[in-house]
Scaffold this motif. Sequence first.
Motif, PDB file in Angstrom:
ATOM      1  N   MET A 163       0.777  -3.327   7.635  1.00 37.68           N
ATOM      2  CA  MET A 163       1.065  -3.458   8.943  1.00 37.68           C
ATOM      3  C   MET A 163       1.558  -2.409   9.689  1.00 37.68           C
ATOM      4  N   ASP A 164       1.667  -2.271  10.829  1.00 37.89           N
ATOM      5  CA  ASP A 164       2.671  -1.300  11.526  1.00 37.89           C
ATOM      6  C   ASP A 164       2.839  -1.906  12.049  1.00 37.89           C
ATOM      7  N   ASN A 195       0.460  -1.568  -0.005  1.00 39.77           N
ATOM      8  CA  ASN A 195      -0.286  -0.249  -0.192  1.00 39.77           C
ATOM      9  C   ASN A 195       1.068   1.306  -0.496  1.00 39.77           C
ATOM     10  N   ALA A 196       1.827   1.043  -0.252  1.00 45.79           N
ATOM     11  CA  ALA A 196       3.118   2.435  -0.424  1.00 45.79           C
ATOM     12  C   ALA A 196       2.784   3.028   0.712  1.00 45.79           C
ATOM     13  N   ASP A 197       3.062   2.680   1.924  1.00 39.70           N
ATOM     14  CA  ASP A 197       3.117   3.247   3.580  1.00 39.70           C
ATOM     15  C   ASP A 197       4.969   3.272   3.964  1.00 39.70           C
ATOM     16  N   GLY A 198       5.749   3.237   2.748  1.00 43.54           N
ATOM     17  CA  GLY A 198       6.944   2.112   3.632  1.00 43.54           C
ATOM     18  C   GLY A 198       7.301   1.044   4.298  1.00 43.54           C
ATOM     19  N   LYS A 199       5.629   0.559   5.184  1.00 44.91           N
ATOM     20  CA  LYS A 199       5.981  -0.804   5.736  1.00 44.91           C
ATOM     21  C   LYS A 199       5.691  -1.655   5.005  1.00 44.91           C
ATOM     22  N   ALA A 200       6.059  -3.277   5.229  1.00 43.41           N
ATOM     23  CA  ALA A 200       6.132  -4.338   4.694  1.00 43.41           C
ATOM     24  C   ALA A 200       4.798  -4.947   5.060  1.00 43.41           C
ATOM     25  N   ASP A 201       3.567  -5.635   4.180  1.00 46.18           N
ATOM     26  CA  ASP A 201       2.873  -6.187   4.749  1.00 46.18           C
ATOM     27  C   ASP A 201       3.460  -7.771   4.010  1.00 46.18           C
ATOM     28  N   LEU A 202       1.729  -7.954   5.663  1.00 49.92           N
ATOM     29  CA  LEU A 202       1.972  -9.866   5.225  1.00 49.92           C
ATOM     30  C   LEU A 202       0.939 -10.266   4.466  1.00 49.92           C
ATOM     31  N   VAL A 203       0.933 -10.986   3.922  1.00 57.69           N
ATOM     32  CA  VAL A 203       0.417 -11.843   2.708  1.00 57.69           C
ATOM     33  C   VAL A 203       0.159 -13.182   2.382  1.00 57.69           C
ATOM     34  N   TRP A 204      -0.758 -13.554   3.040  1.00 58.45           N
ATOM     35  CA  TRP A 204      -1.361 -14.989   3.879  1.00 58.45           C
ATOM     36  C   TRP A 204      -2.072 -15.822   1.820  1.00 58.45           C
ATOM     37  N   GLN A 205      -1.819 -17.073   1.835  1.00 59.96           N
ATOM     38  CA  GLN A 205      -2.492 -17.549   1.097  1.00 59.96           C
ATOM     39  C   GLN A 205      -3.536 -19.085   0.945  1.00 59.96           C
ATOM     40  N   HIS A 206      -4.329 -19.569   1.142  1.00 57.94           N
ATOM     41  CA  HIS A 206      -5.623 -20.603   1.855  1.00 57.94           C
ATOM     42  C   HIS A 206      -4.687 -21.607   1.276  1.00 57.94           C
ATOM     43  N   ALA A 207      -4.954 -22.647   1.834  1.00 55.46           N
ATOM     44  CA  ALA A 207      -3.546 -23.605   0.366  1.00 55.46           C
ATOM     45  C   ALA A 207      -4.872 -24.261   0.236  1.00 55.46           C
ATOM     46  N   THR A 208      -6.402 -24.578  -0.126  1.00 56.31           N
ATOM     47  CA  THR A 208      -7.457 -25.299  -0.576  1.00 56.31           C
ATOM     48  C   THR A 208      -8.029 -24.297  -1.523  1.00 56.31           C
ATOM     49  N   ASP A 209      -8.678 -23.405  -0.796  1.00 57.29           N
ATOM     50  CA  ASP A 209      -9.547 -22.302  -1.758  1.00 57.29           C
ATOM     51  C   ASP A 209      -8.783 -21.553  -2.660  1.00 57.29           C
ATOM     52  N   GLY A 210      -7.580 -20.717  -2.438  1.00 56.48           N
ATOM     53  CA  GLY A 210      -6.984 -20.273  -2.999  1.00 56.48           C
ATOM     54  C   GLY A 210      -6.910 -18.470  -2.458  1.00 56.48           C
ATOM     55  N   ARG A 211      -7.726 -18.498  -1.478  1.00 62.55           N
ATOM     56  CA  ARG A 211      -8.271 -17.160  -1.274  1.00 62.55           C
ATOM     57  C   ARG A 211      -6.554 -16.489  -0.974  1.00 62.55           C
ATOM     58  N   VAL A 212      -6.411 -15.366  -0.948  1.00 62.18           N
ATOM     59  CA  VAL A 212      -5.616 -13.942  -0.680  1.00 62.18           C
ATOM     60  C   VAL A 212      -6.078 -13.407   0.740  1.00 62.18           C
ATOM     61  N   VAL A 213      -5.324 -13.309   1.881  1.00 58.49           N
ATOM     62  CA  VAL A 213      -5.574 -12.152   2.708  1.00 58.49           C
ATOM     63  C   VAL A 213      -4.379 -10.971   2.585  1.00 58.49           C
ATOM     64  N   VAL A 214      -4.902 -10.008   2.525  1.00 57.64           N
ATOM     65  CA  VAL A 214      -3.033  -8.786   3.269  1.00 57.64           C
ATOM     66  C   VAL A 214      -2.975  -8.416   4.407  1.00 57.64           C
ATOM     67  N   TRP A 215      -2.272  -8.477   5.368  1.00 57.04           N
ATOM     68  CA  TRP A 215      -2.036  -7.529   6.513  1.00 57.04           C
ATOM     69  C   TRP A 215      -1.672  -6.750   6.504  1.00 57.04           C
TER      70      TRP A 215
END
Length: 261
Positions: free
Chosen positions: A148-149, A126-146
Motif C-alpha cells: 500500500m501507499d 516491505n519496510a517502506d514505513g507504510k502498512a500493507d494489507l494481508v489477505w488469505q483465501h478461506a478455502t485454498d489458504g493462498r495469501v495475497v499481500v497488497w
Amino acid sequence: MNTGDFNNDGVWDLLWWNPETGAAAIWYLTATANSSGGMGFQASDQAGDITGNVTLSYGGDLNGDGRTDLIWRDYAGGEVTLWLMGEDGKPSLNGPPSLADGMAEGGRPGVTGSLEWVLRGAHDLNADGKADLVWQHATDGRVVVWLMDGSQALSFQEYQRGEAANWRVAGLGDLNGDGRGDLLWRNDGDGRLQAWLMTGGDPAYEERDMALSGGDAAAWQVKAVGAFCRVGCAEAYCKHAESGAARIVTLDGGEFNLAAE
C-alpha cells in the motif's frame, strides 16, 4: 472499540464506534496523568460515521504519516473502505482503495465481491514505513499481500503454502526486529505454530517452527502479536483454551522459545 495513535503524538488513543448509528469518535490519550491520577485524555468531536453491514477490520499507518488509519469491511458484499486520518481527527479520505491494473485478476481479492478472501491484518511487510494489507483465501489458504501507499494498492505479492490444509495466518508482527512485518501461522487442526520471517529478497521468507512444548498444542490459541517483552521485536501471546494459562513465545538466538508463562 479499537486503539491506535490517531494524532501522531507517540501515545495510543481509543476509537469508539457505535455500529447502530455508525458514529465514530476518538479519545486522545496523553502521557501525563489527570488531576485524579488516572490516564488523561481529550475527547474529540465525532471523527466520522460509517453505516451498513460493516465491521472495523484493522488499523495501520497506510500512508506513513504517523497516524493510524482504519480499514472497514462490509461483511455482506465484501466492500473495503479506508479512513486515512487527518490532522483534524477526521478522515482526510473516506472511500475504497484503488488497485493497480491486474491485481484482482486470477482469483485474487478485489475491492468488492471477495467474501472468500479474509483480511488477516495490516503491517509493513516491505519496510517502506507504510502498512500493507494481508489477505488469505478461506478455502485454498493462498495469501495475497497488497503493498500500500495510502489509498493505493501499488502491487501485490502472492504466496501458497505447500501444505495449506488447516493453516491460518493468526497474526502479523516484526518477530525478528528487522523492520519488516512477519507472518505467524497456526495449524487449526493440531495447534502447530510457524513463522514466516519476511526477507524482502529471494527467497521471500525464512520458515521457522515455534514450539509451545507439551502435548496439548491444539488447546493453545494465538490471542495477540506485539512487543510484550522487548521493544521493537514482536512476540506471540498464546492462551490455553481450557485452563486459561498464558505463554509468550519469542525469537531468541535464532530459535523461538518461551519468554514467559
